[in-house]
Design a protein around this motif. Sequence first.
Motif, PDB file in Angstrom:
ATOM      1  N   ARG A 229      -3.208  12.222  -9.754  1.00  7.82           N
ATOM      2  CA  ARG A 229      -2.142  11.573 -10.522  1.00  7.82           C
ATOM      3  C   ARG A 229      -0.792  11.965  -9.926  1.00  7.82           C
ATOM      4  O   ARG A 229      -0.715  12.843  -9.082  1.00  7.82           O
ATOM      5  CB  ARG A 229      -2.191  12.047 -11.978  1.00  7.82           C
ATOM      6  CG  ARG A 229      -3.489  11.742 -12.672  1.00  7.82           C
ATOM      7  CD  ARG A 229      -3.618  12.591 -13.933  1.00  7.82           C
ATOM      8  NE  ARG A 229      -2.548  12.295 -14.869  1.00  7.82           N
ATOM      9  CZ  ARG A 229      -2.020  13.186 -15.701  1.00  7.82           C
ATOM     10  NH1 ARG A 229      -2.439  14.426 -15.690  1.00  7.82           N
ATOM     11  NH2 ARG A 229      -1.057  12.848 -16.532  1.00  7.82           N
ATOM     12  N   ARG A 230       0.267  11.344 -10.436  1.00  8.33           N
ATOM     13  CA  ARG A 230       1.608  11.707  -9.966  1.00  8.33           C
ATOM     14  C   ARG A 230       1.971  13.111 -10.433  1.00  8.33           C
ATOM     15  O   ARG A 230       2.661  13.842  -9.777  1.00  8.33           O
ATOM     16  CB  ARG A 230       2.655  10.753 -10.551  1.00  8.33           C
ATOM     17  CG  ARG A 230       2.516   9.354 -10.048  1.00  8.33           C
ATOM     18  CD  ARG A 230       3.703   8.512 -10.527  1.00  8.33           C
ATOM     19  NE  ARG A 230       3.465   7.143 -10.130  1.00  8.33           N
ATOM     20  CZ  ARG A 230       3.056   6.202 -10.959  1.00  8.33           C
ATOM     21  NH1 ARG A 230       2.870   6.456 -12.226  1.00  8.33           N
ATOM     22  NH2 ARG A 230       2.829   4.982 -10.521  1.00  8.33           N
TER      23      ARG A 230
ATOM     24  N   GLY B 207      -6.405   0.105  -5.824  1.00  7.62           N
ATOM     25  CA  GLY B 207      -5.284  -0.810  -6.068  1.00  7.62           C
ATOM     26  C   GLY B 207      -4.977  -0.921  -7.550  1.00  7.62           C
ATOM     27  O   GLY B 207      -3.806  -0.911  -7.968  1.00  7.62           O
ATOM     28  N   LEU B 208      -6.009  -0.992  -8.363  1.00  7.95           N
ATOM     29  CA  LEU B 208      -5.840  -1.112  -9.814  1.00  7.95           C
ATOM     30  C   LEU B 208      -5.383   0.226 -10.398  1.00  7.95           C
ATOM     31  O   LEU B 208      -4.470   0.290 -11.235  1.00  7.95           O
ATOM     32  CB  LEU B 208      -7.198  -1.528 -10.419  1.00  7.95           C
ATOM     33  CG  LEU B 208      -7.212  -2.039 -11.848  1.00  7.95           C
ATOM     34  CD1 LEU B 208      -6.260  -3.222 -11.994  1.00  7.95           C
ATOM     35  CD2 LEU B 208      -8.635  -2.472 -12.225  1.00  7.95           C
ATOM     36  N   TYR B 209      -5.998   1.302  -9.909  1.00  4.65           N
ATOM     37  CA  TYR B 209      -5.665   2.642 -10.429  1.00  4.65           C
ATOM     38  C   TYR B 209      -4.182   2.955 -10.208  1.00  4.65           C
ATOM     39  O   TYR B 209      -3.520   3.534 -11.056  1.00  4.65           O
ATOM     40  CB  TYR B 209      -6.550   3.693  -9.730  1.00  4.65           C
ATOM     41  CG  TYR B 209      -6.255   5.104 -10.164  1.00  4.65           C
ATOM     42  CD1 TYR B 209      -6.614   5.556 -11.438  1.00  4.65           C
ATOM     43  CD2 TYR B 209      -5.593   5.987  -9.315  1.00  4.65           C
ATOM     44  CE1 TYR B 209      -6.325   6.842 -11.847  1.00  4.65           C
ATOM     45  CE2 TYR B 209      -5.305   7.276  -9.717  1.00  4.65           C
ATOM     46  CZ  TYR B 209      -5.668   7.700 -10.981  1.00  4.65           C
ATOM     47  OH  TYR B 209      -5.371   8.971 -11.382  1.00  4.65           O
ATOM     48  N   ARG B 210      -3.648   2.530  -9.038  1.00  7.78           N
ATOM     49  CA  ARG B 210      -2.241   2.834  -8.719  1.00  7.78           C
ATOM     50  C   ARG B 210      -1.270   2.122  -9.647  1.00  7.78           C
ATOM     51  O   ARG B 210      -0.113   2.517  -9.756  1.00  7.78           O
ATOM     52  CB  ARG B 210      -1.942   2.487  -7.263  1.00  7.78           C
ATOM     53  CG  ARG B 210      -2.582   3.494  -6.321  1.00  7.78           C
ATOM     54  CD  ARG B 210      -2.510   3.045  -4.899  1.00  7.78           C
ATOM     55  NE  ARG B 210      -1.144   3.017  -4.390  1.00  7.78           N
ATOM     56  CZ  ARG B 210      -0.826   2.623  -3.165  1.00  7.78           C
ATOM     57  NH1 ARG B 210      -1.762   2.184  -2.352  1.00  7.78           N
ATOM     58  NH2 ARG B 210       0.402   2.636  -2.765  1.00  7.78           N
ATOM     59  N   LYS B 211      -1.747   1.093 -10.335  1.00  7.63           N
ATOM     60  CA  LYS B 211      -0.854   0.377 -11.261  1.00  7.63           C
ATOM     61  C   LYS B 211      -0.709   1.125 -12.589  1.00  7.63           C
ATOM     62  O   LYS B 211       0.180   0.840 -13.381  1.00  7.63           O
ATOM     63  CB  LYS B 211      -1.406  -1.020 -11.524  1.00  7.63           C
ATOM     64  CG  LYS B 211      -1.320  -1.908 -10.305  1.00  7.63           C
ATOM     65  CD  LYS B 211      -1.499  -3.363 -10.670  1.00  7.63           C
ATOM     66  CE  LYS B 211      -1.280  -4.226  -9.449  1.00  7.63           C
ATOM     67  NZ  LYS B 211      -2.409  -5.023  -9.060  1.00  7.63           N
ATOM     68  N   LEU B 212      -1.626   2.079 -12.844  1.00  9.50           N
ATOM     69  CA  LEU B 212      -1.547   2.820 -14.107  1.00  9.50           C
ATOM     70  C   LEU B 212      -0.438   3.861 -14.025  1.00  9.50           C
ATOM     71  O   LEU B 212      -0.212   4.462 -12.978  1.00  9.50           O
ATOM     72  CB  LEU B 212      -2.870   3.539 -14.391  1.00  9.50           C
ATOM     73  CG  LEU B 212      -4.119   2.668 -14.514  1.00  9.50           C
ATOM     74  CD1 LEU B 212      -5.340   3.540 -14.751  1.00  9.50           C
ATOM     75  CD2 LEU B 212      -3.963   1.664 -15.648  1.00  9.50           C
ATOM     76  N   ASP B 213       0.241   4.100 -15.138  1.00 13.60           N
ATOM     77  CA  ASP B 213       1.325   5.090 -15.161  1.00 13.60           C
ATOM     78  C   ASP B 213       0.738   6.471 -15.458  1.00 13.60           C
ATOM     79  O   ASP B 213       0.898   7.015 -16.541  1.00 13.60           O
ATOM     80  CB  ASP B 213       2.352   4.694 -16.226  1.00 13.60           C
ATOM     81  CG  ASP B 213       3.504   5.681 -16.260  1.00 13.60           C
ATOM     82  OD1 ASP B 213       3.771   6.322 -15.225  1.00 13.60           O
ATOM     83  OD2 ASP B 213       4.109   5.842 -17.341  1.00 13.60           O
TER      84      ASP B 213
END
Length: 244
Positions: A144-145, A237-243
Amino acid sequence: MTWIVVGASAGVGREIAGQLASLGRSLLLVARGREDLEAVALDLGLRFGGEVRTVEADATRPESFAGAVLAAVRPDERIEGLLLPLGTIDEEDSPELPRERAESLVNVNFLSPAALISSFLPLLRGQEGASIVGLGSIADARGRRRNLHYGAAKRALRFFFEGLLHAETGRGLCVQFWVLGYHDTGLAFGKKLPLPPESPAATARRIVRNLGKRSGVFYTPRYWRAVAAVLRALPLGLYRKLDL
Ligand SMILES: NC(=O)c1ccc[n+]([C@@H]2O[C@H](COP(=O)([O-])OP(=O)(O)OC[C@H]3O[C@@H](n4cnc5c(N)ncnc54)[C@H](OP(=O)(O)O)[C@@H]3O)[C@@H](O)[C@H]2O)c1
């Protein structure tokens, strides 16, 4: 017979210590801060009357941590188990985290618990039915970030426990690793959480109820196993759209 609880001065560890004391077990409680640790020991001693000893040891220093805990064990003492509910986070845990702080996270959440287990293995293997119990985090499910050094250290700890599980199969030691979702403790205090936090008392009850039973990797609350599986299965690609 003594249980060693590392990280017993707060949160889930304090609750685990309380549950064990209420069952009449002798305890050796470990944490870094003396004041909170002694307050917990005094309270448990007064309420339940069993033996509660303490040892201060700082897990940011893996080179001395295991030795400090081992030195507190009496020569003839039988150890029923080693419980490791310690952990720490850093509010600014990101790729830019200064090296010393990143090292502290890795030391407390992985290297010191691993060093402690290695030091205690010869002793525990000699005690029929002894346990080693580690606590992980849902934060290790996927990068995660935030909390990335913490998550990386917890993933390393889980990997270590999986190896330990294999190594100890058939040798009589019970090895359990609990992956925790959000909990209502100082560690998560003030955080905006996407799912409601669990009470540390409920989790401690579950962990204590299962001590010495089946070895394995468990999730608490249980639904986090499914959440982790979904997070891991999402295409990047989808996971990276989650905050997250
Ligand atoms: N709370 C959550 O939402 C959550 C979620 C997932 C996983 N977990 C994991 O669950 C476990 C229990 O967490 P918690 O929420 O109960 O944490 P907590 O309330 O913050 O308590 C952490 C315990 O670890 C000890 N500790 C921290 N740094 C230490 C150090 N350098 N040396 C020695 N002891 C140290 C603390 O003692 P001192 O204060 O003396 O340092 C305290 O007793 C941890 O492994 C944590 O990573 C928690």
